[in-house]
Design an enzyme around this catalytic site. Structure first.
Site, PDB file in Angstrom:
ATOM      1  N   HIS A 116      -8.025   2.442  -6.332  1.00 25.62           N
ATOM      2  CA  HIS A 116      -9.443   2.124  -6.503  1.00 25.62           C
ATOM      3  C   HIS A 116     -10.238   3.345  -6.043  1.00 25.62           C
ATOM      4  O   HIS A 116     -10.315   3.640  -4.851  1.00 25.62           O
ATOM      5  CB  HIS A 116      -9.799   0.879  -5.673  1.00 25.62           C
ATOM      6  CG  HIS A 116      -9.041  -0.339  -6.094  1.00 25.62           C
ATOM      7  ND1 HIS A 116      -8.549  -1.269  -5.220  1.00 25.62           N
ATOM      8  CD2 HIS A 116      -8.677  -0.745  -7.340  1.00 25.62           C
ATOM      9  CE1 HIS A 116      -7.918  -2.225  -5.903  1.00 25.62           C
ATOM     10  NE2 HIS A 116      -7.976  -1.922  -7.194  1.00 25.62           N
TER      11      HIS A 116
ATOM     12  N   GLU B   6     -12.713   3.915  -3.061  1.00 24.69           N
ATOM     13  CA  GLU B   6     -12.204   3.787  -1.698  1.00 24.69           C
ATOM     14  C   GLU B   6     -11.798   5.170  -1.182  1.00 24.69           C
ATOM     15  O   GLU B   6     -10.629   5.476  -0.943  1.00 24.69           O
ATOM     16  CB  GLU B   6     -11.057   2.772  -1.672  1.00 24.69           C
ATOM     17  CG  GLU B   6     -11.561   1.370  -2.040  1.00 24.69           C
ATOM     18  CD  GLU B   6     -10.492   0.408  -2.544  1.00 24.69           C
ATOM     19  OE1 GLU B   6     -10.864  -0.650  -3.095  1.00 24.69           O
ATOM     20  OE2 GLU B   6      -9.298   0.705  -2.412  1.00 24.69           O
TER      21      GLU B   6
ATOM     22  N   HIS C 213      -5.820   1.696   0.776  1.00 24.22           N
ATOM     23  CA  HIS C 213      -7.069   1.196   0.187  1.00 24.22           C
ATOM     24  C   HIS C 213      -8.215   1.151   1.201  1.00 24.22           C
ATOM     25  O   HIS C 213      -8.021   1.430   2.385  1.00 24.22           O
ATOM     26  CB  HIS C 213      -6.859  -0.237  -0.332  1.00 24.22           C
ATOM     27  CG  HIS C 213      -6.038  -0.317  -1.569  1.00 24.22           C
ATOM     28  ND1 HIS C 213      -6.570  -0.660  -2.783  1.00 24.22           N
ATOM     29  CD2 HIS C 213      -4.727  -0.080  -1.774  1.00 24.22           C
ATOM     30  CE1 HIS C 213      -5.604  -0.652  -3.697  1.00 24.22           C
ATOM     31  NE2 HIS C 213      -4.478  -0.300  -3.115  1.00 24.22           N
TER      32      HIS C 213
ATOM     33  N   GLU D 296      -5.611  -1.558   4.359  1.00 21.79           N
ATOM     34  CA  GLU D 296      -7.050  -1.622   4.083  1.00 21.79           C
ATOM     35  C   GLU D 296      -7.815  -0.998   5.249  1.00 21.79           C
ATOM     36  O   GLU D 296      -7.549  -1.320   6.404  1.00 21.79           O
ATOM     37  CB  GLU D 296      -7.514  -3.076   3.904  1.00 21.79           C
ATOM     38  CG  GLU D 296      -6.902  -3.820   2.720  1.00 21.79           C
ATOM     39  CD  GLU D 296      -7.477  -3.412   1.367  1.00 21.79           C
ATOM     40  OE1 GLU D 296      -8.492  -2.667   1.337  1.00 21.79           O
ATOM     41  OE2 GLU D 296      -6.906  -3.835   0.339  1.00 21.79           O
TER      42      GLU D 296
HETATM   43 ZN   LIG Z   1      -8.574  -1.241  -3.135  1.00 22.74          ZN
END
Ligand SMILES: [Zn+2]
Length: 407
Positions: free
Chosen positions: A196, A199, A289, A365
């Site tokens: 992504h 990010e 991420h 994350e």
């Molecule tokens: Zn992500």
């Protein structure tokens, strides 16, 4: 006669000078918003009045996904600016605006937080720039030029080699760093980031991780490289990164939903990386991420795969605990609820890799906002702290490496 010509000439020159000065003066004080650069994203509805600048985030290509913004505000030195993002309510994660503060930078290297408020679908950013040009973004951006520098710098190390796995839809290279010597009995450790593209903290994480892995004076890295080869893709989504997307590639695909059956014409990024994984095998995989909503660093396991077992469950618990012990920015309390065994989405990178290679895979994350347990009021979660977190994962791997087995 001569006098008249001289007078006429002087008069014209004066007029010309006055006109240029007027234009310059007007230019210096005209507020401009621009985003036509690497990673930029904004549309300006109105910026004549600094107290009422109205902006709009553009969606990722071929989708209605939006949240990443990155623009330059110029001509506003010393003027109180109030910038409203009028479609913030249509963002992919509206909860991401709660308790959130945008970042700004004069030199594009040092990013600090600015006053931000979210009310009735309107995200309002306020600042009085100290200089005539300031960059403002959702998080400290990581440009494709910076990515090229990262790859070029890594290649200078005798420990690393660079290969291009293929091209994206926009024709950019998919870079792979191979760190360490391949050989019999060596484990294959995979690290990927920025599926992504918005990010950006994930690639700052990579900077810290790669720098430590290439540090010849670091014995932790040395011992890990004796045991394993590190395959590193610091940017899985170059097109989304350059286009200023939040989550998608140039064709509108969310790469982290494509791992089960990636198609070359839809998401070559996943296709070529997956092919390479099948060549090398995978003993460990970490997919890095950022999370728009939760103000915490946390790991996501692959409990939802059909083959989830006690060995991996214990390893996951110990991995989390150890990371928390070596870096207080990491925590184990907050995270996502996990699906029961067999109910996980098999198209996620972590699930696909863990199930296919019967290995240990996780997703990390990091926050867009800040780490709530260890907050920094000036920077929030930042590039530097992402780098430190990336470097510290090597301490965790060092302690647990012997339990990550060759298949
Ligand atoms: Zn992500």
């Amino acid at each position: 006669m001569l006098f008249l010509e001289w007078w006429n000439c002087r008069y014209r020159l004066n007029r010309l000078w006055l006109r240029s000065y007027g234009l310059w003066f007007k230019g210096k004080n005209m507020i401009r918003i621009s985003s036509n650069f690497d990673g930029g994203n904004i549309d300006c509805d109105q910026c004549d009045d600094p107290a009422e600048i109205r902006l709009r985030i553009l969606p990722d290509a071929k989708t209605d996904i939006l949240q990443w913004f990155y623009f330059r505000l110029s001509g506003a030195e010393g003027r109180a600016c109030c910038m409203s993002i009028v479609n913030a309510g249509a963002a992919s994660y509206p909860k991401g605006w709660e308790g959130y503060r945008a970042v700004a930078s004069y030199d594009r290297e040092n990013w600090f937080r600015i006053d931000t408020e979210y009310l009735d679908g309107l995200l309002t950013l306020q600042m009085t720039p100290e200089q005539n040009s300031v960059y403002i973004a959702f998080f400290a951006p990581y440009s494709m030029e910076r990515h090229a520098d990262l790859i070029a710098r890594a290649q200078r190390s005798p420990r690393a080699s660079v290969s291009v796995l293929g091209q994206t839809l926009d024709g950019q290279d998919m870079d792979l760093l191979t760190i360490g010597e391949e050989g019999p009995g060596k484990k294959a450790f995979w690290f990927i980031a920025r599926q992504h593209p918005g990010e950006a903290m994930a690639e700052y994480w990579m900077e810290g991780f790669i720098a430590r892995l290439l540090d010849a004076a670091d014995q932790v890295s040395q011992e890990l490289l004796d045991a394993a080869v590190f395959y590193v893709v610091p940017n899985m989504n170059p097109d989304g990164s350059r286009r200023g997307h939040l989550r998608s590639n140039a064709g509108g695909a969310n790469l982290n939903r494509e791992w089960q059956a990636p198609e070359m014409d839809r998401c070559p990024e996943v296709y070529v990386v997956r092919e390479k994984m099948h060549q090398t095998g995978v003993d460990f995989c970490l997919d890095v991420h950022g999370d728009e909503t939760l103000p915490y660093n946390f790991l996501i396991g692959t409990q939802g795969i059909p083959g989830w077992d006690t060995r991996r469950d214990m390893l996951l618990t110990d991995f989390k605990r150890t990371w928390q012990l070596v870096n207080p920015d990491f925590q184990t309390v907050h995270g996502y609820p996990m699906p029961p065994k067999g109910k996980g989405n098999p198209a996620l990178c972590g699930n696909y890799v863990a199930e296919t290679f019967d290995c240990f895979a996780m997703t990390l994350e990091m926050p867009f906002k800040d780490a709530a347990d260890t907050p920094d009021n000036i920077t929030g979660w930042s590039p530097e702290r992402s780098r430190r977190l990336g470097a510290s994962v090597l301490d965790v791997l060092y302690k647990l490496e012997d339990r990550i087995t060759v298949n």
